[in-house]
Design an enzyme around this catalytic site. Structure first.
Site, PDB file in Angstrom:
ATOM      1  N   HIS A  59       0.830  -1.211   0.000  1.00 22.24           N
ATOM      2  CA  HIS A  59       0.000   0.000   0.000  1.00 22.24           C
ATOM      3  C   HIS A  59       0.864   1.261   0.000  1.00 22.24           C
ATOM      4  O   HIS A  59       1.860   1.331   0.722  1.00 22.24           O
ATOM      5  CB  HIS A  59      -0.888   0.036   1.253  1.00 22.24           C
ATOM      6  N   PRO A  60       0.475   2.261  -0.773  1.00 20.84           N
ATOM      7  CA  PRO A  60       1.111   3.577  -0.623  1.00 20.84           C
ATOM      8  C   PRO A  60       0.522   4.272   0.595  1.00 20.84           C
ATOM      9  O   PRO A  60      -0.607   3.999   0.984  1.00 20.84           O
ATOM     10  CB  PRO A  60       0.711   4.310  -1.907  1.00 20.84           C
ATOM     11  N   GLU A  84      -9.724   4.871  -3.712  1.00 17.53           N
ATOM     12  CA  GLU A  84     -10.069   4.689  -2.304  1.00 17.53           C
ATOM     13  C   GLU A  84      -9.655   5.888  -1.456  1.00 17.53           C
ATOM     14  O   GLU A  84     -10.291   6.192  -0.447  1.00 17.53           O
ATOM     15  CB  GLU A  84      -9.400   3.406  -1.778  1.00 17.53           C
ATOM     16  N   PHE A 115       0.677   2.748   8.288  1.00 19.33           N
ATOM     17  CA  PHE A 115      -0.676   2.787   8.846  1.00 19.33           C
ATOM     18  C   PHE A 115      -1.661   2.267   7.801  1.00 19.33           C
ATOM     19  O   PHE A 115      -1.764   2.807   6.699  1.00 19.33           O
ATOM     20  CB  PHE A 115      -1.024   4.220   9.240  1.00 19.33           C
ATOM     21  N   ILE A 117      -5.533   1.495   6.788  1.00 16.06           N
ATOM     22  CA  ILE A 117      -6.925   1.813   7.088  1.00 16.06           C
ATOM     23  C   ILE A 117      -7.718   1.749   5.795  1.00 16.06           C
ATOM     24  O   ILE A 117      -7.208   2.072   4.718  1.00 16.06           O
ATOM     25  CB  ILE A 117      -7.044   3.225   7.720  1.00 16.06           C
ATOM     26  N   ALA A 119      -9.689   3.462   3.571  1.00 10.86           N
ATOM     27  CA  ALA A 119      -9.833   4.913   3.468  1.00 10.86           C
ATOM     28  C   ALA A 119     -11.063   5.366   2.693  1.00 10.86           C
ATOM     29  O   ALA A 119     -11.342   6.560   2.635  1.00 10.86           O
ATOM     30  CB  ALA A 119      -8.579   5.500   2.803  1.00 10.86           C
TER      31      ALA A 119
END
Length: 336
Positions: A59-60, A84, A115, A117, A119
């Site tokens: 993930h970025p 997203e 982190f 999540i 989004a």
């Protein structure tokens, strides 16, 4: 209907090669719901810690752009990530992005991964508030929360995958009219990553009624003093079936608890199957007990028990009740 997807397609949904391989082996899927159920089982029960970390690293961070040179599945994943995060980017200011960048760095330094999540539909301020809220967590607790958020992202992307399949196969007899209608509803809700609160609730209800691939109550044990799973701990699952509707606090009972199943945690700290796989679990009071004294003879607890209640409205939900253990303390929480 068959899904017609390959390992690269599933890798775009979740950046773990082990997850993608397991999904490809489990395919084809007759429906989106079947694919999501398989993905949930694979993610929480069949892949290891390394697979979770690999997926996280794919993930970025919020606001970061993807590398210019990418493979096909990486390009697809990057496009989905952009969608997203579109709400976050649309609501960002220079100061909020700066704060998010600083907190991301603090988070990564503490936990060792970025982190994670889901989004979709969240503003930059909402994401930043959640990051600050989760930052004080113990690493072992935060690791599982991040895995749960990753599963939410994977489920959204599986929906997008099925939506894209529907677009190129909309005239095929493989797609019944009722599924085509559902795909169109998903497309409206998912394109661009903008999911309203109402659509999230609807998706949650859909997940609740799908056929289970694991028992409705599961657990695992993590030894927080060692930072590793706790293997070889005996586990019992019981349900209250006494003469009273529920056990009363402060009363000692010699009977009333019925053993539903027992197991021993494996090398990943997972308990195995403690009860039958049923679509709806009986509402009531349940107790999971762990033979912690045998695992840690020098510890403070000869055994540990967790008592919890499943209500009528929750009988189709999943209850993951882990034990976080050290020689002189233990804690728990409701996972998924």
């Amino acid at each position: 209907m068959e899904s017609g997807f390959n390992e690269k397609d599933f890798l775009a949904c979740c950046g773990s090669t082990k997850f993608a391989q397991e999904m490809a082996l489990a395919a084809p899927f007759a429906s989106l719901e079947q694919a999501v159920a398989a993905a949930t089982d694979i993610w929480f029960n069949k892949v290891d810690v390394s697979a979770w970390l690999q997926a996280f690293s794919a993930h970025p961070q919020i606001g970061d752009s993807a590398p210019s040179s990418q493979s096909h599945h990486q390009t697809t994943s990057a496009q989905w990530s952009k969608g997203e995060q579109s709400t976050a980017l649309a609501t960002a200011t220079g100061s909020s992005l700066q704060a998010l960048s600083e907190w991301n760095a603090r988070y990564r330094q503490k936990f060792g991964f970025i982190f994670i999540i889901c989004a979709s539909g969240r503003s930059t301020d909402e994401i930043l508030a959640e990051l600050k809220n989760r930052y004080p967590n113990r690493p072992i607790v935060e690791f599982e929360i991040a895995a749960q958020e990753q599963m939410k992202v994977t489920e959204l992307r599986l929906k997008k995958l099925f939506t894209s399949k529907a677009k190129v196969s909309s005239t095929s007899d493989e797609y019944p009219a009722v599924f085509a209608k559902k795909v169109e509803e998903d497309r409206v809700n998912i394109i661009g990553g903008h999911l309203t609160a109402n659509s999230e609730n609807t998706a949650g209800r859909t997940s609740e009624v799908r056929t289970r691939t694991r028992p409705p109550i599961t657990t695992h044990v993590l030894d927080v003093s060692r930072g590793s799973p706790a293997a070889g701990i005996e586990v019992f699952l019981e349900k209250w079936e006494g003469t009273q509707p529920r056990p009363s606090f402060g009363v000692t009972y010699t009977s009333g608890w019925k053993v539903l199943g027992s197991s021993t945690t494996d090398n990943d700290g997972r308990s195995g199957q403690l009860m039958s796989i049923v679509d709806a679990v009986d509402p009531g009071i349940y107790r999971i007990s762990f033979n912690t004294g045998k695992y840690c003879p020098s510890g403070f607890f000869p055994y540990a028990s967790i008592v919890f209640e499943i209500r009528e409205s929750q009988k189709r939900e999943h209850f993951h009740v882990p034990l976080l253990l050290s020689p002189f303390s233990f804690s728990t929480y409701r996972g998924s």
